[in-house]
Design an enzyme around this catalytic site. Structure first.
Site, PDB file in Angstrom:
ATOM      1  N   ASN A 194       0.811  -1.216   0.000  1.00  0.00           N
ATOM      2  CA  ASN A 194       0.000   0.000   0.000  1.00  0.00           C
ATOM      3  C   ASN A 194       0.850   1.275   0.000  1.00  0.00           C
ATOM      4  O   ASN A 194       0.337   2.371   0.109  1.00  0.00           O
ATOM      5  CB  ASN A 194      -0.964   0.008   1.202  1.00  0.00           C
ATOM      6  CG  ASN A 194      -0.223  -0.100   2.509  1.00  0.00           C
ATOM      7  OD1 ASN A 194       0.998  -0.206   2.512  1.00  0.00           O
ATOM      8  ND2 ASN A 194      -0.943  -0.058   3.617  1.00  0.00           N
ATOM      9  N   HIS A 414       0.144   9.618  26.486  1.00  0.00           N
ATOM     10  CA  HIS A 414       0.190   9.232  25.079  1.00  0.00           C
ATOM     11  C   HIS A 414      -0.333  10.358  24.205  1.00  0.00           C
ATOM     12  O   HIS A 414      -1.424  10.876  24.454  1.00  0.00           O
ATOM     13  CB  HIS A 414      -0.641   7.966  24.827  1.00  0.00           C
ATOM     14  CG  HIS A 414      -0.531   7.476  23.411  1.00  0.00           C
ATOM     15  ND1 HIS A 414      -1.620   7.234  22.616  1.00  0.00           N
ATOM     16  CD2 HIS A 414       0.562   7.206  22.654  1.00  0.00           C
ATOM     17  CE1 HIS A 414      -1.200   6.823  21.424  1.00  0.00           C
ATOM     18  NE2 HIS A 414       0.107   6.796  21.426  1.00  0.00           N
ATOM     19  N   GLU A 416      -0.903  10.630  20.324  1.00  0.00           N
ATOM     20  CA  GLU A 416      -0.896  10.249  18.905  1.00  0.00           C
ATOM     21  C   GLU A 416      -1.244  11.506  18.125  1.00  0.00           C
ATOM     22  O   GLU A 416      -2.336  12.049  18.296  1.00  0.00           O
ATOM     23  CB  GLU A 416      -1.916   9.131  18.640  1.00  0.00           C
ATOM     24  CG  GLU A 416      -2.082   8.770  17.168  1.00  0.00           C
ATOM     25  CD  GLU A 416      -0.751   8.424  16.485  1.00  0.00           C
ATOM     26  OE1 GLU A 416      -0.159   7.413  16.834  1.00  0.00           O
ATOM     27  OE2 GLU A 416      -0.323   9.201  15.595  1.00  0.00           O
ATOM     28  N   HIS A 484       7.178   7.524  18.406  1.00  0.00           N
ATOM     29  CA  HIS A 484       7.003   6.485  17.390  1.00  0.00           C
ATOM     30  C   HIS A 484       6.826   7.136  16.018  1.00  0.00           C
ATOM     31  O   HIS A 484       6.337   8.264  15.912  1.00  0.00           O
ATOM     32  CB  HIS A 484       5.773   5.635  17.712  1.00  0.00           C
ATOM     33  CG  HIS A 484       6.042   4.597  18.749  1.00  0.00           C
ATOM     34  ND1 HIS A 484       5.570   3.317  18.663  1.00  0.00           N
ATOM     35  CD2 HIS A 484       6.758   4.655  19.903  1.00  0.00           C
ATOM     36  CE1 HIS A 484       5.970   2.621  19.709  1.00  0.00           C
ATOM     37  NE2 HIS A 484       6.687   3.412  20.492  1.00  0.00           N
ATOM     38  N   GLU A 503      10.508   4.498  18.226  1.00  0.00           N
ATOM     39  CA  GLU A 503      10.180   3.226  17.569  1.00  0.00           C
ATOM     40  C   GLU A 503      11.013   3.188  16.291  1.00  0.00           C
ATOM     41  O   GLU A 503      12.081   2.612  16.252  1.00  0.00           O
ATOM     42  CB  GLU A 503       8.692   3.147  17.293  1.00  0.00           C
ATOM     43  CG  GLU A 503       8.268   1.827  16.685  1.00  0.00           C
ATOM     44  CD  GLU A 503       6.881   1.912  16.125  1.00  0.00           C
ATOM     45  OE1 GLU A 503       6.570   2.857  15.390  1.00  0.00           O
ATOM     46  OE2 GLU A 503       6.086   1.003  16.410  1.00  0.00           O
ATOM     47  N   GLU A 509       4.542  -4.695  17.456  1.00  0.00           N
ATOM     48  CA  GLU A 509       3.153  -4.583  17.007  1.00  0.00           C
ATOM     49  C   GLU A 509       2.900  -5.391  15.733  1.00  0.00           C
ATOM     50  O   GLU A 509       1.822  -5.942  15.552  1.00  0.00           O
ATOM     51  CB  GLU A 509       2.760  -3.115  16.817  1.00  0.00           C
ATOM     52  CG  GLU A 509       3.573  -2.364  15.796  1.00  0.00           C
ATOM     53  CD  GLU A 509       3.202  -0.865  15.730  1.00  0.00           C
ATOM     54  OE1 GLU A 509       2.381  -0.405  16.522  1.00  0.00           O
ATOM     55  OE2 GLU A 509       3.764  -0.179  14.856  1.00  0.00           O
TER      56      GLU A 509
END
Ligand code: NOJ
Ligand code: CA
Length: 703
Positions: A194, A414, A416, A484, A503, A509
């Site tokens: 992708n 966290h 994101e 990450h 990361e 994961e």
């Protein structure tokens, strides 16, 4: 001040003032570098290791936009040399002291026709070299745009390489092991289906790139101190076996906007005929600046658990509701939406993790999905989705932080960003203030998805500046950062040690998505870990992902014993025990190793290593006498006799050996392990066997 130079740097000034010095050898003399100009005045260098060539004559220079390039027409107008020797003390690390010992050659160049100046600084160590471009203050070169950097690395043959495809937006690939001549043929299979094809070159790979020559020399190509510049990939001319730097472009296709005085990152080569030396090299940290902070007492290694694998592996949601296909924060009242009931970041569940962390001695509990915005994090409005301060209605931020504190544990924040970097910067101060208010001192951040502003890439100059800005702003709040999807590290944690993790590679994961190659963890320490620690999130004990989530396609390609070993072989001051408490409760005897293993070390030794095959590491905990050993092996397993001669000969120890059972196998029998204890000393030799995709972990405690 924690950082200190223990041995005052020793500087020796010009060896010869008259003639230009164009060769420099490492302190022991095993690596030598020659610098010269080609007939057209292009700078070039070459490198020998123990008198054998490792880098053949390779051109240097930069192509500029809208102005003549800095590629040729140079003359040498001066050279400086020096020797440098210091020992510094990292705030955290694989060892408590690091020696930085090199010889330097600084070549001052002038481009005749344009009267512009460019310096090239070379540092030659016993374990490799670094060079960078420097642009002094001058009238004829002030603002300039890098169209391309043309630094070459001419290899001596068709080496074996461990590589991942060049890509401006993801590093989360499995490694391919092949000859350089095979890269082109294997590229298509190496890129994810992708991914946007426009970003790829048929022979383009990422750094850090690990190579091995047929006569047994290991070479690693990477970069150090990536600041205000775009990340480098490498393009291979597979006729000549010459790599060339390939920088990440910005939205206009340019590779860098610079203003003199300025410098490029270091281009690095780690070189040795012993694979273990590649892993113990500190060359990349040494090429970074000393610690920028006066007070580092607030920076502490962290062992943590978290509300995470339930979503990643278990298929549960970060979001609170399915109601909001597209949200505007200020128009949404979450208390009026319908919860879907699969939201693990709720007060009761988080409490359970806090209790587990407190009982087993973990420092922190990461909670993902605590804040509003996840309903639309991939959506069109993602530039406005997260504000990083508003909890979902079922996450009682006040109570949970108080509860954690009462148990001697902290929550881990966290953020994101979903790649919406402008939005993150808009909210960053408020987000860090909120952390101060509740007592969070570490944040896991993330940059999933296409970057906003559109057209920028994860590894471009603009984003690289953002990642560092997030770290230095966090430092003002005494906050540690684990980012990450940020660009691969280049040793910046020496200068900014609150960057305690990244990361920036394919982590655990992926075991739940599709599985990692069993050899993956035998490659990462040679490549990704060269620039700094990885938040690999080991410790998964349930390998059959169908048991965790019936819809999962994944399988954890590792034995349980190897999951323990990764806490030693994958060095990081930030380590997660990534599985869920109810799985650990089934294997409390093995879990003991994760409880015991330190996250900061006095000393580290690599006992055996071969990229793609196996790694055996031994480390002594900081401030103690106990040692920990880890071995990770590929699908062939690894059998060896381990000599414990690194132990103190005057002391006695008890070893607890967590090993694969005889019939263990990463695919068919991953949870079969044995735990044995025995008295050992420096003369002990242990016969040990890692199963296919397996490993072992040993704690050796002084009696
Ligand atoms: C990808 C990160 O690698 C993972 O750890 C995190 O849970 C998700 N993004 C969501 O932020
Ligand atoms: Ca990721």
């Amino acid at each position: 001040m924690k950082y200190s130079i223990l041995i005052a740097p020793l500087l020796l000034f010009p060896l010869s003032a008259a003639a230009y010095v164009t060769s420099v050898a490492s302190p022991s003399g095993n690596i030598s570098l020659d610098f010269d100009l080609q007939a057209d005045g292009r700078p070039e260098y070459k490198v020998d290791y123990k008198t054998r060539p490792v880098v053949l004559a390779s051109g240097l220079g930069l192509e500029l936009a809208d102005t003549p390039s800095l590629m040729s027409g140079f003359e040498i107008i001066g050279t400086d040399t020096l020797s440098f020797d210091e020992t510094w003390e990292p705030v955290w690390g694989e060892s408590s002291h690091i020696r930085n010992h090199y010889r330097e050659l600084l070549a001052h160049l002038r481009q005749r026709d344009t009267d512009r100046l460019m310096d090239i600084r070379f540092r030659v160590y016993d374990d490799g070299i670094g060079f960078r471009y420097e642009f002094p203050t001058q009238p004829n070169l002030v603002y300039f745009i890098v169209k391309d950097e043309h630094s070459e690395f001419a290899m001596t043959g068709d080496h074996v390489a461990w590589w991942i495809a060049g890509d401006y937006d993801t590093q989360e690939y499995d490694y391919t092991e092949s000859r350089l001549s095979e890269v082109r043929g294997l590229m298509k299979g190496a890129i994810s289906s992708n991914a946007s094809q426009t970003q790829f070159s048929p022979t383009g790979v990422q750094t850090s790139l690990q190579l091995r020559t047929d006569d047994g020399i290991y070479i690693n190509i990477h970069e150090a101190a990536l600041v205000d510049y775009s990340t480098m990939h490498l393009n291979l001319d597979d006729d000549k076996m010459v790599f060339e730097s390939w920088l990440t472009p910005d939205a206009q296709g340019n590779k860098g906007h610079l203003q003199a005085p300025c410098k490029s990152p270091w281009r690095t080569l780690i070189i040795s005929d012993d694979a273990c030396d590649m892993l113990s090299s500190n060359l990349i940290y040494n090429l970074n600046d000393p610690c920028a902070y006066d007070d580092t007492s607030w920076i502490k290694p962290v062992k943590y658990v978290g509300v995470w694998w339930e979503m990643i592996g278990g298929g549960k949601q970060w979001s609170y509701t399915f109601d909001l296909p597209s949200v505007k924060l200020d128009e949404t009242d979450y208390t009026k939406t319908k919860p879907h009931g699969q939201h693990p970041a709720n007060t009761e569940n988080v409490k359970r993790y806090i209790d587990f962390a407190a009982e087993h001695g973990f420092d922190q509990v990461l909670v993902e999905g605590w804040n509003i915005g996840w309903e639309d994090w991939f959506g069109h409005s993602k530039d406005y989705v997260f504000d990083f301060v508003t909890p979902y209605p079922d996450f009682d931020i006040d109570y949970l932080n108080e509860y954690a504190r009462s148990k001697g544990v902290r929550l881990m924040m966290h953020h994101e960003t979903s790649g919406a970097v402008r939005n993150y910067e808009r909210h960053m101060q408020a987000a860090y203030d909120l952390m101060d208010k509740y007592g969070y001192n570490a944040v896991k951040s993330g940059y999933v998805g296409d970057v906003m502003p559109r057209g920028e890439h994860h590894y471009g100059q603009w984003l690289n500046n953002h990642y560092l800005y997030a770290v230095t702003e966090a430092a003002k709040h005494k906050i540690m950062v684990n980012a990450h999807e940020a660009t691969r590290p280049t040793g910046l944690a020496r200068t900014y040690p609150n960057l305690i993790g990244n990361e920036s590679a394919r982590g655990t994961e992926y075991e739940s998505f599709a599985g990692n190659k069993p050899s993956h963890t035998t490659v990462l320490p040679f490549t990704r870990l060269q620039g700094g620690p990885m938040d690999y999130t080991p410790g998964i004990f349930e390998m059959d992902m169908k048991k965790v989530n019936p819809n999962s396609q994944g399988h954890v390609n590792s034995t349980l014993a190897r999951q323990l070993a990764l806490y030693v072989t994958m060095y990081s001051p930030l380590q997660m025990a990534a599985d869920v408490p109810e799985v650990y409760e089934r294997f409390m005897d093995a879990f003991q190793f994760i409880k015991d293993v330190p996250v900061d070390w006095e000393e580290s030794k690599y006992l055996a290593a071969e990229p793609g095959r196996y790694i055996v590491a031994a480390r002594k905990g900081k401030g103690g006498n106990d040692w920990y050993v880890g071995c990770t092996a590929n699908e062939d397993g690894y059998e060896s006799i381990l000599s414990l001669d690194f132990l103190d000969p005057d002391k006695k120890y008890e070893a607890t050996i967590y090993a694969d059972a005889k019939d263990a196998n990463y695919l068919t029998n991953p949870q079969a392990y044995t735990i044995t204890t025995k008295k050992v000393n420096a003369k002990t030799k242990l016969k040990l066997k890692a199963a296919p995709g397996g490993g072992y972990a040993i704690s050796i405690k002084q009696l």
